[in-house]
Design an enzyme around this catalytic site. Structure first.
Site, mmCIF file in Angstrom:
data_model
loop_
_atom_site.group_PDB
_atom_site.id
_atom_site.type_symbol
_atom_site.label_atom_id
_atom_site.label_comp_id
_atom_site.label_asym_id
_atom_site.label_seq_id
_atom_site.Cartn_x
_atom_site.Cartn_y
_atom_site.Cartn_z
ATOM 1 N N ASP A 81 -1.548 2.593 -0.593
ATOM 2 C CA ASP A 81 -2.354 1.372 -0.477
ATOM 3 C C ASP A 81 -3.755 1.677 -1.002
ATOM 4 O OD1 ASP A 81 -3.227 -1.134 0.127
ATOM 5 O OD2 ASP A 81 -2.784 -1.031 2.271
ATOM 6 N N ASP A 134 -2.029 -3.825 -5.496
ATOM 7 C CA ASP A 134 -2.695 -2.640 -4.953
ATOM 8 C C ASP A 134 -1.868 -1.893 -3.910
ATOM 9 O OD1 ASP A 134 -2.803 -4.538 -2.975
ATOM 10 O OD2 ASP A 134 -4.903 -4.184 -2.459
ATOM 11 N N GLU A 135 -0.553 -2.118 -3.907
ATOM 12 C CA GLU A 135 0.258 -1.534 -2.843
ATOM 13 C C GLU A 135 1.682 -1.313 -3.315
ATOM 14 O OE1 GLU A 135 1.755 -2.976 1.629
ATOM 15 O OE2 GLU A 135 0.363 -4.206 0.448
#
Length: 501
Positions: free
Chosen positions: A27, A120-121
């Site tokens: 993350d 973003d993960e």
């Protein structure tokens, strides 16, 4: 930017046994804000907040803004009151997506077993990469250092035996940390966390569980599946909660997850009060969604309209179509009819732009679901589609050529519209079709932007083939000059919605 509950007590050394811990959750920390700091190093150490519109929400905030109480999904106006010294920047999704693409290229150097959750993960199954790497934590440490060295960005990593625990570990490793939860201790780890840490436990379910005396994950673990089913009203949900309370998760890392829906929505700067305000935004949404569908080679069968009202309440309404669609000219009329039904308006009332809405609208949007691959999905053309196609093919032909080449030859004393339908009705139908064709014609301006007209027609929908061709032409312009270089719609939107933050 995660807002999941965290517990300082669990951010500790849980041991070093990595046996079976082949799932990583990665993350990025305050990704949007960190990207801005990376390209503007002078902002380092300052409270950076992403979101600038008067009615927008915070998309991300640097860790320097957190002590002031600023979090994602918070109204930007509230963030300004809490942190007046904050540096507020607009969302730049094109830049964030490009940075995401580069970061994921680094992730791909470890394995191709990556399940991307968002920009973003992601989850990563590193079981096949251990021949080259000594351990999962070695991989996690290398990813963190390589992303920091290459891009100046920080990420947090959770290492565990399954997706649930890996995600909870990365959340509690923030900022810029890594947390390994050995398989033998995952139940202990999970049962120390707040109840709201468990995915699927929101305010509503939390209150229902409280009635059963459950306020912690440890107490949740004391209920059997039958009791959980009674508490949450769903056997499948009860099963996932039963497993989660014990640190178990049956889901596997899935490198490719088909998209379930494609949508677009915007908040008005001031509440919309007329039909024209909302329909102009729905037209923009339809154009955006349709363009995305075509770019990804998908078609959609279900259209959903979403409204948020002045009192912040939400409403949605959907319609499933007989034939899947890929064009705004097909999606937009459906969205307008759904809007009318949601607001209790007479059919066609929203076509009159100055019509007052029964309720003020704060946000409007639409989504397309029931997605299928265009290349592999057979579509039966409707009778209207075939007529429209023949009309295009017959353009410029002589009457005799048209009659000879028609795929709908008329029998003696009959027309293709049915027995007994003769000259006068046929002339009216031809007049209506020509009327539609004029309404559906594409127009290009020379002022640096372009538009294809698509006004609702009282006689029917625009020529589908011509509209499809026009929209594909707009796609080519967008591809070359950017998504904002062209839009669909003859009339200028009267609404005050933002098409960018």
């Amino acid at each position: 930017m995660s807002t999941s509950p965290r517990l300082t007590a669990v951010k500790r050394d849980w041991g070093h046994d990595e046996t079976g811990c082949n799932t990583l959750h990665i993350d990025m920390d305050a990704f949007f804000a960190s990207c801005e700091i990376a390209r503007h190093p002078e902002l380092k150490g300052k409270p950076v907040i992403i979101g600038t519109g008067p009615r927008s929400v915070v998309s991300a905030a640097s860790y320097e803004a957190r002590p002031f109480g600023v979090n994602s999904a918070m109204p930007t106006a509230t963030a300004r009151r809490l942190c007046p010294q904050g540096i507020f920047l607009p969302v730049d999704m094109a830049y964030y997506r490009e940075m995401s693409r580069r970061v994921f290229t680094v992730f791909g150097e470890v394995t191709d077993r990556i399940e991307r959750v968002s920009v973003d993960e992601c989850y990563m199954d590193v079981s096949g990469a251990l021949r080259r790497w000594s351990s999962p934590t070695t991989i996690g440490a290398w990813l963190r250092s390589e992303v920091a060295r290459t891009f100046g960005l920080a990420c947090s990593v959770g290492v565990a035996s399954n997706k649930l625990v890996a995600k909870l570990a990365s959340t509690n490793a923030k900022p810029n940390g890594m947390l390994l939860i050995p398989k033998a201790r995952q139940a202990e780890f999970v049962q120390m966390l707040p109840l709201r840490s468990i995915p699927g436990v929101g305010p509503s379910l939390g209150k229902r569980l409280e009635q059963w005396g459950v306020t912690t994950v440890a107490q949740l673990a004391e209920l059997d599946e039958r009791e959980l089913t009674q508490a949450c009203g769903s056997a499948s949900h009860a099963r996932s909660l039963y497993l989660a309370a014990r640190g178990l998760d049956e889901r596997t890392v899935t490198p490719y997850t088909p998209e379930k829906s494609i949508g677009a929505e915007r908040t008005f700067d001031t509440d919309a009060t007329t039909a024209d305000d909302v329909t102009s935004l729905l037209l923009w949404c339809a154009d955006t969604v349709a363009s995305t569908l075509r770019r990804k080679g998908l078609m959609a069968r279900t259209i959903t309209v979403k409204l948020r009202f002045a009192d912040l309440s939400y409403s949605t309404k959907s319609r499933t179509l007989e034939t899947p669609v890929t064009t705004a000219s097909a999606i937009y009329p459906q969205s307008v009819r759904l809007l009318e039904r949601m607001l209790g308006m007479a059919e066609g009332a929203a076509d009159h732009g100055d019509t007052r809405l029964p309720r003020s609208v704060r946000l409007a949007g639409l989504s397309a679901s029931g997605l299928a691959d265009v290349a592999t999905t057979p579509v039966q053309a409707s009778f209207d589609d075939l007529l429209a196609e023949e009309e295009v093919e017959n353009a410029g032909r002589s009457p005799s050529e048209r009659s000879a080449g028609s795929r709908f030859p008329a029998a003696h004393g009959q027309s293709m519209y049915g027995q007994g339908v003769r000259g006068q009705d046929r002339s009216q139908d031809a007049h209506d079709q020509n009327d539609d064709r004029r309404r559906a014609s594409a127009s290009m301006s020379t002022s640096g932007s372009a538009s294809a007209s698509m006004s609702p027609s009282p006689h029917g929908t625009p020529n589908p083939k011509r509209m499809s061709q026009a929209e594909k032409a707009l796609d080519s312009i967008r591809q070359r000059y950017g998504t904002d270089a062209v839009r669909l719609g003859l009339r200028k939107p009267h609404g005050t919605h933002r098409t960018g933050d």
